[in-house]
Motif scaffolding. Structure first.
Motif, short mmCIF file in Angstrom:
data_model
loop_
_atom_site.label_atom_id
_atom_site.label_comp_id
_atom_site.label_asym_id
_atom_site.label_seq_id
_atom_site.Cartn_x
_atom_site.Cartn_y
_atom_site.Cartn_z
N LEU A 144 34.79 34.48 45.90
CA LEU A 144 33.92 35.39 45.44
C LEU A 144 33.80 35.16 43.92
O LEU A 144 34.53 35.45 42.85
CB LEU A 144 34.46 36.76 45.66
N PRO A 145 32.64 34.71 43.46
CA PRO A 145 32.33 34.15 42.24
C PRO A 145 32.30 35.38 41.28
O PRO A 145 32.27 36.55 41.60
CB PRO A 145 30.95 33.73 42.12
N SER A 146 32.73 35.12 39.90
CA SER A 146 32.70 36.11 38.60
C SER A 146 31.21 36.91 38.70
O SER A 146 30.04 36.09 39.05
CB SER A 146 32.60 35.51 37.54
N GLN A 199 34.59 41.60 38.64
CA GLN A 199 33.83 41.72 37.29
C GLN A 199 34.05 40.58 36.35
O GLN A 199 34.91 39.65 36.54
CB GLN A 199 34.49 43.06 36.65
N ARG A 200 32.95 40.53 35.50
CA ARG A 200 32.82 39.27 34.76
C ARG A 200 34.12 38.98 33.79
O ARG A 200 34.08 38.07 33.26
CB ARG A 200 31.58 39.22 33.88
N GLU A 201 34.68 40.24 33.35
CA GLU A 201 35.67 40.20 32.41
C GLU A 201 37.03 39.83 33.03
O GLU A 201 38.16 39.48 32.35
CB GLU A 201 35.82 41.42 31.66
N SER A 210 30.60 56.47 44.30
CA SER A 210 29.93 57.14 42.90
C SER A 210 30.20 56.20 41.57
O SER A 210 30.37 56.96 40.59
CB SER A 210 30.39 58.61 42.94
N ASN A 211 30.67 55.22 41.93
CA ASN A 211 31.01 53.97 40.81
C ASN A 211 31.90 54.48 40.19
O ASN A 211 32.15 54.11 39.01
CB ASN A 211 29.58 53.84 40.11
N LYS A 212 32.86 55.21 40.61
CA LYS A 212 34.28 55.43 39.86
C LYS A 212 35.19 54.32 40.20
O LYS A 212 35.54 54.14 41.58
CB LYS A 212 34.83 56.78 40.26
N GLY A 213 35.98 53.89 39.76
CA GLY A 213 37.05 52.72 39.73
C GLY A 213 38.29 53.58 40.23
O GLY A 213 38.83 54.47 39.81
N VAL A 214 38.81 52.94 41.45
CA VAL A 214 40.00 53.55 42.14
C VAL A 214 41.15 52.65 42.18
O VAL A 214 42.09 53.10 42.72
CB VAL A 214 39.43 54.14 43.77
N TRP A 215 40.96 51.39 42.08
CA TRP A 215 41.97 50.43 42.24
C TRP A 215 41.51 49.09 41.44
O TRP A 215 40.32 48.78 41.40
CB TRP A 215 42.09 49.98 43.79
N THR A 216 42.66 48.59 41.14
CA THR A 216 42.18 47.04 40.08
C THR A 216 43.40 46.23 40.04
O THR A 216 44.59 46.69 40.29
CB THR A 216 41.65 47.39 38.69
N THR A 217 43.21 45.07 40.01
CA THR A 217 44.16 43.67 39.86
C THR A 217 44.66 43.66 38.58
O THR A 217 45.72 43.10 38.17
CB THR A 217 43.65 42.62 40.24
N LYS A 218 44.19 44.40 37.57
CA LYS A 218 44.33 44.64 36.23
C LYS A 218 44.56 43.16 35.55
O LYS A 218 45.50 42.68 34.79
CB LYS A 218 45.87 45.26 35.74
N THR A 219 43.54 42.35 35.68
CA THR A 219 43.42 41.05 35.13
C THR A 219 42.35 40.82 34.19
O THR A 219 41.60 39.78 34.15
CB THR A 219 43.30 39.97 36.47
N ALA A 220 41.94 41.88 33.64
CA ALA A 220 40.78 42.13 32.62
C ALA A 220 41.36 41.08 31.49
O ALA A 220 42.46 40.68 31.23
CB ALA A 220 40.64 43.32 32.15
N GLY A 221 40.39 40.57 30.54
CA GLY A 221 40.58 39.73 29.74
C GLY A 221 40.46 37.98 29.94
O GLY A 221 41.08 37.21 29.32
N ASN A 222 39.98 38.00 31.05
CA ASN A 222 39.82 36.30 31.52
C ASN A 222 38.53 36.60 32.12
O ASN A 222 38.08 36.38 33.43
CB ASN A 222 40.83 36.27 32.89
N SER A 223 37.63 36.40 30.91
CA SER A 223 36.16 36.28 31.49
C SER A 223 35.97 34.96 32.35
O SER A 223 36.31 33.91 32.14
CB SER A 223 35.32 35.79 30.18
N GLY A 224 34.93 35.34 33.55
CA GLY A 224 34.50 33.97 34.33
C GLY A 224 35.60 34.08 35.55
O GLY A 224 35.35 32.92 36.22
N ALA A 225 36.64 34.67 35.66
CA ALA A 225 37.63 34.75 36.73
C ALA A 225 36.89 34.90 37.93
O ALA A 225 35.97 35.51 38.10
CB ALA A 225 38.99 35.63 36.55
N LYS A 240 38.75 31.02 34.78
CA LYS A 240 37.70 30.03 34.94
C LYS A 240 38.16 28.64 34.73
O LYS A 240 37.57 27.79 35.44
CB LYS A 240 36.55 30.27 34.05
N ASP A 241 39.53 28.59 34.28
CA ASP A 241 39.80 27.27 34.12
C ASP A 241 41.06 27.02 35.09
O ASP A 241 42.07 26.02 35.26
CB ASP A 241 40.52 26.89 32.84
N ASP A 242 40.87 27.67 36.39
CA ASP A 242 41.99 27.59 37.24
C ASP A 242 43.44 27.92 37.28
O ASP A 242 44.19 27.60 38.04
CB ASP A 242 41.39 26.20 38.27
N ARG A 243 43.65 28.60 36.45
CA ARG A 243 45.05 29.11 36.29
C ARG A 243 45.09 30.55 37.22
O ARG A 243 44.09 31.51 37.18
CB ARG A 243 45.35 29.60 34.65
#
Length: 249
Positions: A144-146, A199-201, A210-225, A240-243
């Motif tokens: 699933l792409p960014s 997400q792109r971040e 209703s577009n409310k976030g209910v769960w996340t992987t907490k991997t923000a800060g990795n643009s392009g993941a 994006k560099d496959d880490r």
């Protein structure tokens, strides 16, 4: 007319190119395909053979599939700007804005001669030149792409076809094997209409209707993941560099 069912997944998704295909030509409106090199300009469309389904490039930027009763069944997240769609010669279906900047793509490059077909059952499918399944409006192959989302009934399938990560109607994102045994799920049930966004971040997020976030992987800060469903049944978010950033065994 080819059916929507596919037995084997043989193609890998690769990066979206940053420039449109040279020498693109206007689509043939008399058939149900967008072939290599053809484009859809605003207000242009192609239809299924039975005439019940129409894929139209809208003036406001979205590429939208309509069904009986002019009901919108699927669309790209590209509204807000003049845009056009092109089935590129290397295999990507890409939406470009008027400045030829890519807005969205199917990540199916590396398959010269691939084509898009509007099927009589309402599916929208990209096939390789040798008629192997690469992508559909219901399923992503391998990753699933960014910037992409899974809505109810959509899934990411491993390349060998053994596993799929399905966004279910009650709100759970669930990993299944070929025998339809559930192997993993998010704790997001009782939320009809929920969807998953890579997400792109860098975060994979489940949103309610209703577009409310209910769960996340907490991997923000990795643009392009991006998220991958591997042939061994492992779900991994990679930078994006496959880490590897996050995973489910």
């Amino acid at each position: 007319m080819r059916g929507a069912g596919v037995c084997a997944i043989l193609a890998a998704a690769v990066a979206l190119p940053l420039s449109p295909t040279a020498h693109a030509v206007t689509a043939d409106k008399t058939d149900d395909k967008l072939t290599a090199g053809e484009i859809l300009k605003p207000n242009e469309s192609v239809k299924s053979e039975n005439g019940q389904y129409k894929l139209i490039q809208q003036v406001q930027g979205n590429l939208v599939l309509y069904g009986p009763g002019n009901k919108a069944l699927w669309g790209t997240p590209t509204s807000g700007t003049t845009a056009y769609a092109t089935m590129q010669r290397e295999g990507n279906l890409v939406i470009y804005n008027a400045s030829n900047q890519p807005l969205w793509g199917t990540n199916t490059a590396g398959n010269p001669g691939a084509y898009l077909e509007v099927q009589d059952d309402g599916n929208l499918v990209i096939y390789s030149a040798s008629n192997e399944f690469l992508w559909s409006r219901h399923a992503y192959v391998g990753s699933l792409p960014s910037g992409h989302t899974l809505k109810t009934g959509q899934w990411v399938q491993s390349r060998n076809g053994e596993y799929r990560l399905l966004m279910q109607k009650e709100g759970n994102l669930v990993l299944y094997n070929r025998a339809d045994k559930g192997l993993w799920t998010t704790p997001t049930g009782d939320r009809p209409g929920a969807y998953a966004a890579m997400q792109r971040e860098g975060n994979l997020v489940i949103y309610s209707s209703s577009n409310k976030g209910v769960w996340t992987t907490k991997t923000a800060g990795n643009s392009g993941a991006y998220l991958a469903v591997q042939n061994q049944g492992k779900v991994v978010i990679y930078s994006k560099d496959d880490r590897p950033l996050w995973s489910v065994n």
